[in-house]
Design an enzyme around this catalytic site. Structure first.
Site, PDB file in Angstrom:
ATOM      1  N   GLY A 309       0.808  -1.216   0.000  1.00  0.00           N
ATOM      2  CA  GLY A 309       0.000   0.000   0.000  1.00  0.00           C
ATOM      3  C   GLY A 309       0.835   1.257   0.000  1.00  0.00           C
ATOM      4  O   GLY A 309       1.923   1.304   0.582  1.00  0.00           O
ATOM      5  N   GLU A 310       0.320   2.273  -0.680  1.00  0.00           N
ATOM      6  CA  GLU A 310       0.923   3.613  -0.657  1.00  0.00           C
ATOM      7  C   GLU A 310      -0.188   4.589  -0.316  1.00  0.00           C
ATOM      8  O   GLU A 310      -1.214   4.636  -1.003  1.00  0.00           O
ATOM      9  CB  GLU A 310       1.545   3.924  -2.018  1.00  0.00           C
ATOM     10  CG  GLU A 310       2.500   5.116  -1.987  1.00  0.00           C
ATOM     11  CD  GLU A 310       1.843   6.386  -2.483  1.00  0.00           C
ATOM     12  OE1 GLU A 310       1.533   7.247  -1.627  1.00  0.00           O
ATOM     13  OE2 GLU A 310       1.632   6.497  -3.682  1.00  0.00           O
TER      14      GLU A 310
END
Length: 1889
Positions: A309-310
Site C-alpha cells: 500500500g501507498e
C-alpha cells in the site's frame, strides 16, 4: 571380484528454466516527455483528441472476461473543472458480480501462470509502444478532461510514467528469471518465480493514470490474476489503459475491470478464500480497514495475502540558511501547486530560516500572482486546474476556513475557492507560528502550503521536529549548500521519507531512477518502479533435480545385472536352456578373447595368452578401453587458435542485440524483433575452423563471423559492420558493409557450413556440403583480432548451430583441415566404437557347446536367447556402453550409424529383426533412465537427419531414416516410451517424419535425371485457359508430353515409397492391440493428437507456435490413409459396421462433452450459451444432463472449457512484436529442443453406471483433462457408450467404427480447416507460374517469327528472352512434377474428396438432430465448402473431378446443404453465414454444380428461393442478389456474355473466377421464383421494395464517388486517387447493374407485379421503377457528362465501369414493360414513365445513337481537358482509350449505340428497341399536347413533380399518391404533423369559377 559400475548421468537440468537467454539485455530507456509546443504534431493530435471528447459521455461497463456487464447502480465521472460535463457513465459491480469475477480469474490463473514470463512481458512491451505512439493523445486527453490535469502534467503521468512502468517492470521480470541458485555436482537447482495462488485486488487512486495501470499490470505480469477497481474519478483514462492491455494480447479473465463501491469491493475480496494480495494506493483509513479485514479473515485464506500500500504523505521542504533561494522558490512552487497539490509527494509544509524568509516569501508571492488556474483544455498555459471532486473541494474549503480563523495561522496568498462551475481552489500559502499546528501534520491533498519560519540557528531542533510532527514518511527535500548540514539532515531524517531529495523538489520521481514509496503511515514502501517490486508479486519455488540415480542403500554391482539376467532366463523367454549353463573354462576363455581381442597381441602370440574368465573380464575390459587413451582427455584442453569455453554455445549473457528466443541447449535461436543478432561464446584467431547452421526458415538471415568490436543494433547486423562477414541465402548475397551477389538460394532444411581460414585470411561458405566459393579474402587478422560465429535474423526466422556438439553433417577431410569449434569427445568416441565392436563380435559369434567350438554366423540372424555366457558377456559390455549412449554426439555418430547399417541391405523392416532384438537387449541391460535418454537422443538425431537431408533422385536419405524410425517403433516398449515422453516423440515432433519437402534447387535434387524431358501447355483458348486435349498438338509435342509424364510417374513411384513408410509409422502409432505393456499406443497417440490440435487451433495469432501448413498437408494425407486402413480392418472384423467409404462423425461427439473443441465456434454460438439454452433438448433428445454447477460457472462470453480447467489456450499477445510472442514450439527450433510450454486441454467425460442401460437414462457430465482420459472413456464398456454416449433418437444404432478412430477423423477435419486448405491454395502458384511463362514463351516465339530480318538487334533480345523463359519453364515444370506428386496427385485428390464426403455425411446426421445441430462446430461446414473448392480449383486439370466415385451424388448433397443452411436460423455466426452464401453463389456459376442444385428435392429448392427473395434489409444482400443474377444470366437483354465487350482484349487476372464463367441460367429455379412472387403478394412487394431501395442507394453512391474522382482529375496539381475508393466505386457500379438485372428478371417472369394494378403495391412499384430507370438513363446518357468523362479516364480499378452493362440492363427492363407486355400493361407503363418529371426522350434515343450531333458524339473534348490522375502507387493513369467494341483504333470514342454490339445483341433485340423508341416518341408527343400547365400550388409539396392526388385521414394533409404510398411502406406517420395515418383517399381539386 566384480568391478562396481558407476552410473553417473551428467545431464544439465534446464527443463524448468526459461529458454529466453537474451532477456537481460532488452534495451529499455525512459520515455521522453514531449513539449506540445505550438505547431508540433503531438499538439495537433492532442487537440483533435480533446475536440472529440468535448461534451461527450463515454459508457464504461464492468468487464469480466469478455463479458461487458451493466448493473443497476449507474454512476458518472464528472470533469473537475466543469462538473456539468459527464465524462463517463459507468456502473458499480455488486457483490455477486465481484464473486463471479473472482471465480473466473482463479479458473484462468493456472494457464496464465504457466505462460512464460517473456510472453507475458510482451503484452506490456506492446502496450507501452501503443501508448507511446497511436494512443498517446487519447490517454492524455482523457486524463486532462477526466482528472483535470494540464497538458504537461497529463503527459508526465499518462504517457512516460505509465510507459516506463510497463517497460521497466517487464524488463525486471525477465531479468528476474536469470537469478538462479547455485548448482552442485550431480544436481541442478532452479528458482521458479510463480504467481501468487489466488487473485490480487488492485485498488487505484484518481491522481495518476500510470499508478492504476501499474497496480493492475505488474501483478498480472508476474503470472497473477487481478481484480482492478479503478477510481471513480479516473474511470475514463483507466478504461482506456485496460482496453489497450486487452488489445495488446492480455487474455480475458487475467485482469477484471470492476468499478465498485469501495466498502462493497473491500468486503467482498477480503472475504474470499482466494485472496492472494492487495495492491493499494489511497487513503490511510481505507488501507487500515482492508488490513484489519484481512487479519480477521486469516483462517479463511489458503495463503497469507500480500498487502502492498501507498497512502500519501505530509511532505516537507527543509531550507537551511546555506540554501540557494531561487532553487527553494522554484522547487516549492512546483512541488506544492502542480496538479493542485494532489500528488502523493506534493510539498505541504516548509521550514524556512528567518534570515531567508523575506526573500523566499517575496519569490513565492511574485510567482503566485502569475499562476493561472482554470480550464486546462481551453488554455494550455494553465498552471493547474480544479481539485478532483466535490468531496475534495469541501475538504480544502474546510482547511482554508480553519486557516482564516486560527490565531496561529496567516493566509499570505490565495485562500479562496469557487465551486460554481468547477471545483476551483486558489493556490494558498499560509504562514504558521506553531509548528505543531494540525495543518502541519494532517494531509490536505490540495493546493495549500504551510510555512513555519524558524530561527536559523535552531535548524537541528527543526530537523527533529520534522521527523516527529507527522505520522507520514513519504517524501521530503532538504535545501542546503553546506555538505555537513546535508549529511547531518540525512542522518536525522533517515526514516522521515522514503524518497529523499537534496536540493530538489519533493515531487517528480521517475520510474527506474527514483523508485517510489514510503513507510510509517505512508505505506509498505515496496518501491514500484524499482527492480525488486516485481518480486513482491511472486511466490518462488526452488526445484532441485538430482541426476545421479538413487539406488539401494548398498552399492549396485554387476551382480545385480546378473541376477536380472537369470530372472530373464527363468521366466520362459528362453525355453530349453539351463539358467546355470555357463560353458567350460577353455571355451569361455576362447570366446571372451574372441569377443575382446587385444590390439597389442598379434596372431603369433595368441597361443600364449592367459585364460580369461568372467572374474577377470572386468579388469581386462578396462585395460582394453584404456589402450591408446591419452592420459588427459583433450576435450576441455585449450587449443591454439581458439579462445573461449567448451562446449561452445550462443552467448546469452552479453553477445546479442534485439529480442531472441534461445533453446535450452543454447544452440537454437529464433528472432523476435525486426532484426536481432547473437554471437557464440568462443572465438578463433588462428587456424582453420568451421561450424554448421541448420536452416529452419528461408527468410532474411545473415550468417557468418564477427569480432568483439562489432556493435550491432536493430538496423545493423552481421556483415553490416567493418569487421563482420556474412552470407544471406535469402537475398543470395554476401555482406561486409557493402553487398554483392554470392552463393545460391537457401531453403528450410538446408545446412550452411561457415569456414574461416585465418592463416590465409579467407572466409568460405558451403551449402549442403557444396562449396559456394571463397566469399571474402584479406580479412583483418593479427593481434587483438578474433572472430566469433554470429548471426543476424529477422522476426520469426530460426536456425540451429552445430559447433561440434554433434557430428558435423558435412565434415571436411584431413586435407582441408578445418576443425569444428568444439572438440569432439575423442576419448569417449574411441571407447564407444570399441564397445560397439565388441557387441558386433557377440552378435556374429555363436558357441557350439557340443563340439566345444566357436561358430561365425550372420549377425542379422542373432536372437536374444537365454545363453548365460552371452548375456553376462553383454552385461559387461553394457556396463561401459550404456552411460556413453546417453550423450548425443555418441548416439548420433556411433549408435545411429550402426543401426542404419543393419538396414542397408534393403528389404522390408520386418526382414531385419536384429533391431528388435537390440531394443530388447537395451531394455534388459540398461537402466530405464539410460534407455530413455538413449532413445530420446536417437529419435532427436533421426528427426534432425530426416529434416535436414538433401533431396537426391532416389530419396535414399529420407527412406533410410524412415526405415530405421519404423524399425524402432516396431518395438512395443520403445514405442510406448517415445509416445509417452512429451519432449521426444509427440505429434508435435513426429509430424516432421510425415513431411516431404519440396526441393528449391531442381538440379541438386536430381530431378533432371528423373525427368530429362520437360513439357508445358502450349495451347490456350481465347479466355487464356489451357486446352486439356488440344486437337492440333504436333507429334513432337506429343512425344515430349508423354516423356514428361513418364518422368513424373517415375518420380511419383519414388515418392510413394517414402509415403508408404510414413503410413507404416502412423499405423504403428494407431495400434490399439498392444496392451501387454500398458495403455495401447492408439490412445496415447490420440491424446497427443488432441493437444497438437489445441495448440494449432488456439494459437492462430502465434505463427511461431503453429505447425507449418506444409507439414500439416503431408501429415493429413498420411493420417487419412492410416486411419482408413485401420477403419477397414475393423470393418472386416465387424461386417455390420460402417465402411470407411461411408465414414462420418456421429453428432453426439459435438454435445456430450467427451471431445474437446477448445474455443472453436459452434454453429449455434458459444458452447456455454448452448448448454444453457438447449439443456432441456439435451435431456429429452440425448438423455444428457449438464451439471448445473458447470453451467453456473460459465459466462455467456467465456467457453466452458476455459472455465473448467483454466487451461484452454486463447490467442494472446498476437500483436506483440508484429506477431504472437508465444513460447517457440518444437518446429520453430531446428534443434528440436525441449519446448517448455505445456498446453493442457479440457475434456468432458461421463459418469455412467457400471451396468447396461436397459432404458435410456439421463447422465450428468463431469470434466476430465485429456491426460485423465482412459481407453474406457473413449471406447466405452459395460453399457457406457464412451465417445458416443447420448445417441439421439434420429441416429441409427448401426456401429460406426472404433470410437478412437472417430475422434481422429474429427481431428483430421479440424486439421484441414486450420491450415491445410490454405496451403493447398498456396502451392497452386507454381502451376500458375508455369502457365504465365508458357504464355510468355509462346508470345515470344510468335514475335521471333514475325521479327523482320533487318532488325537483328530486336531478334537478339527476343532470343535472350526466349532462352530465359525456356530455362525457367524447365525448372518450373520439374518442380511442378514434384508438387503434383506430393500434393496434387490422384491419391491426394481422393483423400480430400473422402474428407468432403465425411463432412457432408456428418452435417446430414447432425442436421437430423433438430435443435442439437447448433452444437456442431463451424469448421465442418467450412471444410465441406473448402474441400469442394480445392477439388475444383486446385487439383484440376491434372485430375478430373468427374472421375471421382459418386461425384454427381456428392455434388447434389453439398448443394442441398448449402441451399438449406445458408439461411438456417440455427446458425448464428456471421462469418459462417457469409461463407455459406458465398459458396452457394459460386455453386450456381458452374453448369455441373448448378444442375446439382436443380436435382435437390423440390421442397428444398422452393425453400431456398423463398430465402433468397426475403427483403434485402437487415442482411448481407449482395451475395443473394449475385445468386439471383447468375440464375438469370444468359436470359436477359444482351446478357449472354462471359466478359464485357470492352474487356475482351485484356487478360483476366484469374480465368477460373466464378464471375468469368459462361452463362448457365436455371429455368427451373426461375420458375420457382416466378411462382413465389406471383402467389405471395406481400413477399413480392417487400422484396421489390428492398431491391429498389438498394438500387437507389448503390447508384447514388456510385454517382457521388465518380464526382469526387472527376474533381480530383480536374485539379491542376498532381493528385492521388485512393485505390480503395476506386474499388468501392466499381463495386457500387457492379451492384447497380446486378440489381437492375434482378429487376429485369422479375419484370420478365412476373410482369403483373408492376402492371397488374389490382395488386396493392403494383402502381407504386412501377412508379418507383420508372423513376430509377429515368435517373440511371439521364446520368449515363447525358452529353459530355460525368459518367463519360470518368469512363474515358480508364482508371485502374474501374475497368468494369462502362456504358454497355448498365444501359443494356435498363433497356431490358424497358423493352419488357413497353414492348413485350399486353396492351393494358404497356399503356400503364408508358403513362407512368412519361409522367415522371425526369423522363427525357433523348436518353432513349441515345441507346441507338440517335439524336446526337457528330461534333458532340466524341469524347475528345472531355478527353483533351481531363488531367491525368495519379494512382495510389504514384504512377500516372494512362490517357483514355475507346471503349466501344470494334473501334479501338479510333482516336475518338464513338457515341454509344446498341448497333455497335452485333456479337452481343441480337437483331430481334435491336428491333424491339427501335419499336420502343418509336412508341415512346409518339406517346411523348401526345402527352405533351394533352398536358395542361399546372399551378405551383397544385403540385405535391413533397416531390414537386406530380399533382396533389391524395388526402390523409384524419389530419387532411395532402400529397401525390406516389409519395404517400412509398412513405406508407415504411412509416405510418404523417409527413407534416406526425399523426398516425388511418386512411388515404383520392383528392381532386374543387372546381373554381
Amino acid at each position: 571380484m566384480l568391478r562396481v559400475r558407476a552410473v553417473v548421468a551428467a545431464r544439465s537440468w534446464r527443463g524448468l528454466r526459461t529458454s529466453v537467454r537474451a532477456a537481460a539485455a532488452v534495451p529499455v530507456k525512459n520515455e521522453p516527455i514531449l513539449s506540445f509546443s505550438e505547431g508540433s504534431s503531438e499538439r495537433d493530435e492532442l487537440l483533435k483528441a480533446l475536440d472529440a471528447l468535448k461534451g461527450a459521455t463515454e459508457e464504461i461497463p464492468c468487464v469480466v472476461g469478455d463479458e461487458h456487464v451493466w448493473t443497476s447502480d449507474v454512476r458518472y465521472q464528472l470533469s473537475p473543472f466543469n462538473h456539468s460535463h459527464k465524462v463517463a457513465k459507468f456502473c458499480y459491480a455488486d457483490k455477486e458480480l465481484i464473486n463471479k469475477a473472482i471465480l473466473a480469474s482463479v479458473a484462468a490463473r493456472r494457464e496464465w501462470d504457466l505462460t512464460p514470463v517473456q510472453d507475458r512481458a510482451q503484452v506490456l512491451f506492446k502496450a507501452a509502444d501503443v501508448i507511446s505512439g497511436p494512443r498517446r493523445a487519447e490517454i492524455l486527453a482523457k486524463t486532462m478532461i477526466g482528472q483535470g490535469k494540464t497538458v504537461i502534467q497529463a503527459e508526465i503521468d499518462a504517457a512516460p510514467e505509465l510507459i516506463d512502468f510497463f517497460r521497466f517492470n517487464a524488463k525486471h521480470a525477465i531479468e528476474l528469471e536469470t537469478q538462479q541458485p547455485l548448482d552442485a555436482e550431480g544436481s541442478t537447482n532452479t528458482m521458479l518465480y510463480r504467481g501468487l495462488e489466488g487473485f490480487v485486488a488492485a485498488v487505484a487512486p484518481f491522481n495518476f493514470t500510470a499508478i492504476g495501470g501499474n497496480l493492475a499490470g505488474t501483478p498480472a505480469l508476474m503470472g497473477n490474476v487481478v481484480l482492478w477497481k479503478p477510481s471513480d474519478a479516473a474511470m475514463s483514462a483507466s478504461y482506456a489503459v485496460y482496453r489497450i492491455l486487452r488489445e495488446c494480447g492480455l487474455p480475458p479473465n487475467i485482469i477484471q475491470f470492476l468499478p465498485a463501491d469501495g466498502p462493497v469491493f473491500g468486503d467482498t475480496v477480503t472475504s474470499s478464500e482466494h485472496l492472494a494480495g492487495i495492491n493499494f494506493t489511497g487513503s490511510v483509513p481505507t488501507f487500515k480497514r482492508l488490513w484489519r479485514q484481512v487479519g480477521q479473515n486469516l483462517d479463511t485464506y489458503r495463503n497469507f495475502p500480500r498487502l502492498a500500500g501507498e497512502c500519501g504523505g505530509k511532505n516537507f521542504h527543509f531550507v537551511h540558511k546555506s540554501a540557494d533561494v531561487q532553487s527553494v522558490v522554484t522547487g516549492t512552487i512546483r512541488s506544492a501547486f502542480e496538479y493542485g497539490g494532489q500528488k502523493c509527494s506534493a510539498c505541504s509544509r516548509m521550514y524556512v530560516p528567518d534570515s531567508l524568509w523575506p526573500q523566499i516569501k517575496q519569490g513565492l508571492l511574485d510567482i503566485h500572482k502569475d499562476m493561472r488556474v482554470g480550464d486546462p483544455v481551453e488554455d494550455f498555459n494553465t498552471f493547474f486546474s480544479a481539485v478532483i471532486d466535490e468531496k475534495s473541494f469541501a475538504r480544502n474549503k474546510k482547511w482554508l476556513g480553519h486557516a482564516k480563523s486560527s490565531p496561529s495561522l496567516k493566509v499570505i496568498a490565495g485562500g479562496n475557492c469557487d465551486g460554481s462551475k468547477g471545483y476551483f481552489v486558489e493556490p494558498t500559502i499560509i504562514e504558521t507560528t506553531d509548528p505543531q499546528e494540525a495543518i502541519m501534520s494532517e494531509e490536505i491533498f490540495g493546493p495549500v502550503l504551510t510555512v513555519y519560519v524558524y530561527p536559523e540557528n535552531e535548524y537541528k531542533e527543526v530537523l527533529q521536529l520534522i521527523d516527529n510532527t507527522s505520522p507520514y514518511a513519504l517524501t521530503g527535500a532538504v535545501f542546503a549548500q553546506d555538505q555537513s548540514v546535508i549529511d547531518e539532515a540525512a542522518t536525522v531524517l533517515r526514516n522521515a521519507a522514503g524518497n529523499y531529495y537534496v536540493n530538489d523538489k519533493s515531487t517528480g520521481s521517475i520510474v527506474a531512477q527514483q523508485p517510489f514509496g514510503g513507510a510509517r503511515a505512508s505505506g509498505t514502501n515496496d518501491k514500484p518502479g524499482g527492480p525488486h517490486y516485481v518480486l513482491r508479486w511472486t511466490s518462488p519455488q526452488v526445484v532441485k533435480q538430482t541426476h545421479v540415480p538413487l539406488r539401494d542403500w548398498r552399492i549396485r554391482t554387476l551382480l545385480v545385472v546378473t541376477l536380472r539376467l537369470y530372472e530373464f532366463m527363468s521366466v520362459g523367454k528362453c525355453s530349453g536352456v539351463n539358467p546355470a549353463g555357463i560353458v567350460n573354462e577353455k571355451l569361455l576363455s576362447d570366446y571372451l578373447h574372441h569377443v575382446f581381442p587385444s590390439t597389442k597381441q598379434g596372431p603369433a602370440v595368441a597361443s600364449l595368452r592367459k585364460p580369461l574368465g568372467f572374474q577377470d573380464l572386468g579388469s581386462h575390459l578396462e585395460s582394453l578401453l584404456s589402450e591408446g587413451e591419452p592420459i588427459e582427455d583433450s576435450k576441455d584442453q585449450p587449443v591454439e587458435g581458439r579462445l573461449g569455453p567448451q562446449p561452445v554455445v550462443l552467448d546469452h549473457t552479453s553477445g546479442f542485440e534485439g529480442l531472441l528466443f534461445v533453446d535450452d541447449d543454447l544452440l537454437g535461436v529464433i528472432g523476435h524483433s525486426n532484426f536481432s543478432s547473437i554471437r557464440a561464446t568462443t572465438c578463433v584467431y588462428k587456424g582453420k575452423w568451421a561450424y554448421e547452421v541448420l536452416i529452419s526458415s528461408q527468410g532474411l538471415m545473415q550468417i557468418g563471423w564477427c569480432t568483439l568490436n562489432c556493435r550491432f543494433n536493430q538496423e545493423e547486423g552481421v556483415g553490416d559492420t567493418p569487421d563482420s562477414y556474412a552470407y544471406d541465402g535469402n537475398r543470395v548475397r554476401k555482406w561486409n558493409v557493402t553487398t554483392t551477389n554470392y552463393g545460391k538460394s537457401w531453403a528450410a532444411g538446408d545446412i550452411v557450413s561457415c569456414l574461416i581460414d585465418l592463416d590465409e585470411g579467407t572466409i568460405t561458405f558451403c551449402l549442403n556440403g557444396q562449396s559456394l566459393g571463397t566469399a571474402f579474402t584479406d580479412i583483418k587478422t593479427g593481434p587483438g583480432v578474433a572472430y566469433f560465429p554470429a548471426i543476424s535474423l529477422s522476426f520469426k526466422e530460426s536456425v540451429a548451430f552445430n559447433f561440434g556438439s554433434r557430428p558435423l553433417r558435412y565434415p571436411f577431410s584431413c586435407s582441408v583441415c578445418y576443425l569444428p569449434l568444439q572438440n569432439p569427445p575423442a576419448s569417449e568416441l574411441t571407447k564407444a566404437h570399441k564397445l560397439l565392436g565388441y557387441i558386433k563380435n557377440v552378435l556374429c559369434t555363436a558357441i557350439d557347446v557340443q563340439d566345444d567350438r566357436l561358430v561365425q554366423k550372420d549377425c542379422s540372424l542373432w536372437r536374444l536367447h537365454g545363453e548365460p555366457t552371452i548375456l553376462i558377456t553383454l552385461a559387461h559390455i553394457f556396463n561401459h556402453f550404456a552411460p556413453l549412449m546417453c550423450k548425443v554426439y555418441l548416439v548420433e555418430d556411433v549408435l545411429m550409424n550402426f543401426l542404419l547399417g543393419i538396414l542397408e541391405g534393403g528389404g522390408s523392416v520386418d526382414e531385419h529383426p536384429l533391431i528388435q532384438q537390440l531394443m530388447d537387449l537395451f531394455w534388459l541391460l540398461m537402466e530405464d533412465y539410460e534407455v530413455n535418454e538413449c532413445l530420446k537422443q536417437l529419435m532427436m538425431s533421426l528427426l534432425r537427419a530426416y529434416r535436414f537431408s538433401p533431396i537426391i533422385p532416389d530419396l535414399g536419405f529420407q527412406i533410410h531414416y524412415l526405415r530405421l524410425t519404423t524399425a524402432i517403433l516396431h518395438h512395443e516398449k520403445s514405442r510406448k516410451y517415445l509416445l509417452n515422453n512429451r519432449s521426444t516423440f509427440d505429434v508435435l515432433r513426429s509430424v516432421v517424419f510425415f513431411y516431404i519437402k519440396t526441393p528449391l534447387r531442381v538440379k541438386e535434387a536430381g530431378l533432371e535425371e528423373l525427368i530429362p524431358t520437360t513439357w508445358w501447355p502450349t495451347h490456350f483458348d481465347k479466355e487464356g485457359k489451357d486446352e486439356r486435349e488440344p486437337k492440333d498438338e504436333s507429334a513432337d509435342e506429343r512425344l515430349r508430353r508423354r516423356a514428361y509424364e513418364r518422368g513424373c510417374q517415375r518420380l511419383k513411384k519414388r515418392i510413394e515409397v517414402v509415403e508408404e513408410l510414413q503410413v507404416q509409422i502412423l499405423r504403428l502409432l494407431l495400434n490399439n492391440k498392444d496392451k501387454s505393456t500398458g495403455e495401447a499406443s492408439r490412445y496415447i497417440f490420440l491424446n497427443k493428437f488432441r493437444k497438437f490440435l489445441q495448440e494449432n487451433a488456439s494459437n492462430r495469432g502465434h505463427p511461431t507456435a503453429l505447425c507449418p501448413p506444409e507439414y500439416m498437408v503431408c501429415f493429413l494425407h498420411r493420417l487419412i490413409t492410416a486411419v482408413r486402413t485401420c477403419w477397414d480392418e475393423g470393418n472386416r472384423k465387424n461386417p455390420g459396421s460402417v465402411r470407411s467409404e461411408e465414414a462420418y462423425v456421429p453428432p453426439q461427439l459435438f454435445y456430450n462433452g467427451k471431445v474437446d473443441y477448445f474455443d472453436l465456434q459452434r454453429l449455434g454460438g458459444l458452447l456455454s450459451h448452448l448448454k444453457k439454452t438447449l439443456k432441456d433438448d439435451l435431456a429429452s433428445k440425448a438423455n444428457i444432463i449438464i451439471d448445473p454447477a458447470e453451467i453456473q460457472s460459465t459466462s455467456m462470453d467465456d467457453l466452458d472449457e476455459d472455465e473448467e480447467s483454466g487451461a484452454a489456450q486463447r490467442p494472446f499477445g498476437a500483436a506483440a512484436m508484429g506477431g504472437a510472442l508465444a513460447r517457440p514450439s518444437w518446429l520453430s527450433s531446428p534443434t528440436l529442443g525441449r519446448a517448455n510450454r505445456f498446453l493442457s486441454t479440457a475434456a468432458v467425460s461421463l459418469m455412467t453406471p457400471r451396468r447396461p442401460l436397459s432404458q435410456p437414462e439421463k447422465v450428468k457430465v463431469r470434466t476430465l483433462t485429456v491426460e485423465q482420459r482412459t481407453e474406457e472413456d473413449i471406447e466405452g464398456s459395460h453399457g457406457n457408450d464412451g465417445l458416443l454416449l447420448g445417441r439421439p433418437h434420429e441416429e441409427p444404432e448401426q456401429p460406426v467404427a472404433d470410437k478412437s478412430l472417430l475422434e481422429i477423423v474429427d481431428g483430421i477435419v479440424m486439421m484441414y480447416n486450420l491450415s491445410v486448405h490454405q496451403q493447398l491454395g498456396k502451392m497452386v502458384v507454381v502451376a500458375d507460374d508455369v502457365h504465365e511463362y508458357a504464355v510468355a514463351l509462346k508470345d515470344t516465339d510468335e514475335k521471333i517469327a514475325r521479327c523482320p530480318a533487318r532488325r537483328a538487334d530486336i531478334l537478339e533480345e527476343l532470343q535472350k528472352s526466349q532462352k530465359v523463359f525456356s530455362e525457367k519453364l524447365n525448372h518450373l515444370s520439374r518442380r511442378l512434377a514434384w508438387i503434383n506428386a506430393t500434393i496434387y496427385s490422384k491419391e491426394k485428390m481422393l483423400d480430400v474428396y473422402w474428407l468432403l464426403c465425411v463432412c457432408i455425411r456428418t452435417i446430414e446426421h447432425a442436421d437430423n438432430t433438430s435443435s442439437l445441430f447448433a452444437f456442431a462446430p463451424e469448421f465442418y461446414l467450412n471444410v465441406a465448402m473448402n474441400a469442394y473448392s480445392a477439388l475444383k480449383n486446385y487439383f484440376s486439370p491434372a485430375n478430373s473431378m468427374d472421375e471421382l466415385p459418386g461425384y454427381e451424388e456428392t455434388l447434389a448433397k453439398l448443394a442441398a446443404i448449402l441451399a438449406k443452411h445458408f439461411a438456417d436460423p440455427r446458425i448464428v455466426g456471421t462469418d459462417i453465414k457469409d461463407s455459406l452464401m458465398q459458396a452457394l453463389a459460386s455453386y450456381v456459376c458452374y453448369p455441373q454444380s448448378l444442375r446439382a442444385v436443380e436435382r435437390i428435392p423440390e421442397e428444398q429448392r422452393v425453400a431456398m428461393m423463398r430465402n433468397l427473395l426475403a427483403p434485402y434489409e437487415q442482411r448481407p444482400w449482395a451475395q443473394t442478389n449475385w445468386i439471383l443474377v447468375r440464375l438469370w444470366r444468359g436470359c436477359g437483354f444482351g446478357y449472354r456474355y462471359t466478359r464485357l465487350p470492352h474487356l475482351l482484349k485484356t487478360k483476366p487476372e484469374d480465368a477460373n473466377l466464378p464471375s468469368l464463367q459462361k452463362p448457365c441460367p436455371s429455368l427451373l429455379l426461375q420458375r420457382h421464383m416466378a411462382e413465389l412472387l406471383s402467389m405471395d403478394k406481400d413477399m413480392a412487394a417487400s422484396f421489390l421494395n428492398s431491391v429498389l431501395n438498394q438500387l437507389n442507394w448503390a447508384f447514388s453512391e456510385f454517382i457521388g464517388m465518380i464526382q469526387e474522382i472527376q474533381q480530383a482529375a480536374e485539379r491542376p496539381e498532381r493528385n492521388f486517387v485512393d485505390t480503395r475508393q476506386l474499388k468501392v466505386c466499381a463495386t457500387c457500379f457492379d451492384l447497380s447493374v446486378s440489381l437492375l438485372r434482378v429487376l429485369e428478371m422479375t419484370v420478365t417472369l412476373v410482369p403483373e407485379i408492376f402492371l397488374d394494378w389490382s395488386r396493392p403495391s403494383a402502381e407504386l412499384l412501377l412508379r418507383r421503377l420508372a423513376q430509377l430507370l429515368n435517373q440511371v438513363l439521364n446520368r449515363v446518357t447525358a452529353e459530355k457528362n460525368l459518367f463519360d468523362r470518368v469512363v474515358n479516364l480508364r482508371l485502374p480499378g474501374l475497368e468494369s465501369v462502362d456504358h454497355y452493362p448498365i444501359l443494356v440492363a435498363v433497356t431490358g427492363i424497358l423493352v419488357r414493360i413497353l414492348v413485350d407486355g399486353d396492351r393494358q400493361g404497356i399503356s400503364r407503363a408508358a403513362s407512368v414513365l412519361l409522367s415522371d418529371p425526369c423522363f427525357q426522350l433523348h436518353s432513349i434515343q441515345h441507346l441507338l445513337g440517335e439524336g446526337v450531333e457528330p461534333s458532340s458524339s466524341s469524347a475528345g473534348a472531355a478527353t483533351s481537358t481531363a488531367r491525368p490522375v495519379v494512382g495510389s502507387l504514384g504512377s500516372s493513369v494512362a490517357p483514355p482509350i475507346p471503349s466501344a467494341a470494334g473501334n479501338s483504333g479510333s482516336s475518338e470514342r464513338k457515341h454509344f449505340s446498341l448497333h455497335a454490339y452485333t456479337d452481343y445483341i441480337s437483331e430481334e433485340e435491336k428491333h424491339k428497341v427501335e419499336l420502343m423508341l418509336t412508341f415512346l416518341t409518339e406517346e411523348s408527343k401526345q402527352a405533351a399536347a394533352s398536358t395542361a400547365p399546372t399551378c405551383e400550388e397544385d403540385l405535391c409539396p413533397i416531390c414537386y413533380a406530380h399533382s396533389i392526388s391524395a388526402v390523409f385521414k384524419p389530419c387532411s394533409h395532402k400529397s401525390c399518391k406516389a409519395c404517400i404510398n412509398q412513405h406508407l411502406m415504411n412509416n405510418k406517420d404523417c409527413f407534416f404533423c406526425k399523426a398516425t395515418i388511418t386512411g388515404v383517399e383520392d383528392y381532386s381539386k374543387p372546381a373554381t369559377s
